[in-house]
Write a protein that holds these residues in place. Structure first.
Motif: not given
Length: 302
Positions: A244-255
């Protein structure tokens, strides 16, 4: 104007001697056989071991990292919240001392470094054996920083939305780097370490929000995720909370995807439908009224 009044502008000026000089015609073999690229490339040749100078690149990056940990790029410098100014100045002064110690080491061991470089490349000794006076080299190292307050001209202030977008842009870059590290990590990670992965983003968003609704919305999602991680747990690579943490960080890594978080299309509450048998409470998913702007074309604004 809260951002301008609440921050101090830092300007860095750091440079080092490159250890290179311009190549001469005689350095090029008439038969067309060129020396290795490490010794002659793009009309430049290193006459000093590059490894002896990498410390200065490292210290420059550490100085920028210290400023970005607390601040945001602004007007070709770094805007740091006023409450962190003394802390950042102390960090930069420490790096400045290390920089000058590095310069002293280069100067004290100048001939030895240079002779070792020639010895390592004896076949090309004639290419490298060009004397450069030490006293001309020392002046090519500089580590300086300037601290200023900005007073914009009335009617020509930097729009708050642009500042907010720059903060979000830098947070997205932090998210990408941290997501990549988490994906690559093979060993177990505990709850405290997992929460620590979110700390730089939370600290940056919190310090630089200045009431900006878009920044505050993203901050609330990070805090919701932090609160959802139970204490005292350990997670293997494929376990759900770590994922879940990876998913959220990955989501926020794309503008573009980060925009979905800000406008409510994606939330920690919906991503983690059930934590320890119950849904996340509304207190972990605050909402804010958001402007209609987007981050589609955001970049480094200042």
């Amino acid at each position: 104007m809260d951002f301008i009044n609440g921050t101090t502008l830092f300007t860095l000026h750091i440079r080092k001697w490159s250890g290179k000089i311009t190549a001469e015609d005689a350095d090029y073999n008439p038969a067309g056989e060129l020396p290795p690229a490490k010794l002659l490339e793009r009309g430049r040749k290193p006459i000093f071991p590059p490894k002896a100078l990498t410390i200065f690149d490292t210290l420059r990056k550490q100085a920028e990292k210290a400023l970005l940990a607390k601040g945001v790029r602004f007007m070709k410098g770094f805007a740091v919240p006023n409450e962190h100014v003394d802390e950042v100045i102390n960090e930069l002064k420490d790096l400045e001392r290390q920089f000058h110690a590095g310069v002293k080491d280069v100067m004290d061991n100048f001939d030895r470094h240079r002779d070792n470089w020639i010895a390592e490349n004896q076949e090309y000794e004639s290419l490298l054996k060009r004397l450069i006076p030490k006293d001309t080299v020392q002046d090519r190292f500089e580590f300086e920083f300037y601290v200023s307050r900005v007073q914009p001209l009335e009617g020509h202030e930097v729009p708050e939305d642009k500042i907010g977008n720059q903060v979000l842009h830098e947070v997205s870059q932090l998210c990408k780097a941290e997501a990549d590290r988490l994906v690559a990590r093979q060993r177990i990670i505990d709850s405290a370490e997992l929460k620590d992965k979110l700390a730089p983003m939370i600290e940056k968003l919190d310090a630089l929000s200045f009431g900006n609704g878009r920044v505050l919305k993203l901050l609330s999602e990070f805090k919701a995720l932090e609160a959802a991680i139970p204490d005292g747990e350990e997670y293997q690579q494929a376990e759900s909370m770590r994922a879940n943490v990876i998913t959220f960080l990955s989501t926020c890594s794309s503008l573009a995807r980060l925009e979905a978080v800000i406008n409510g299309e994606f939330s920690v509450n919906s991503m983690i439908a059930d934590v320890n048998g119950k849904s996340l409470t509304d207190s972990n998913a605050h909402t804010f009224n958001q402007p209609a702007q987007t981050l589609a074309s955001v970049g480094a604004f200042f």
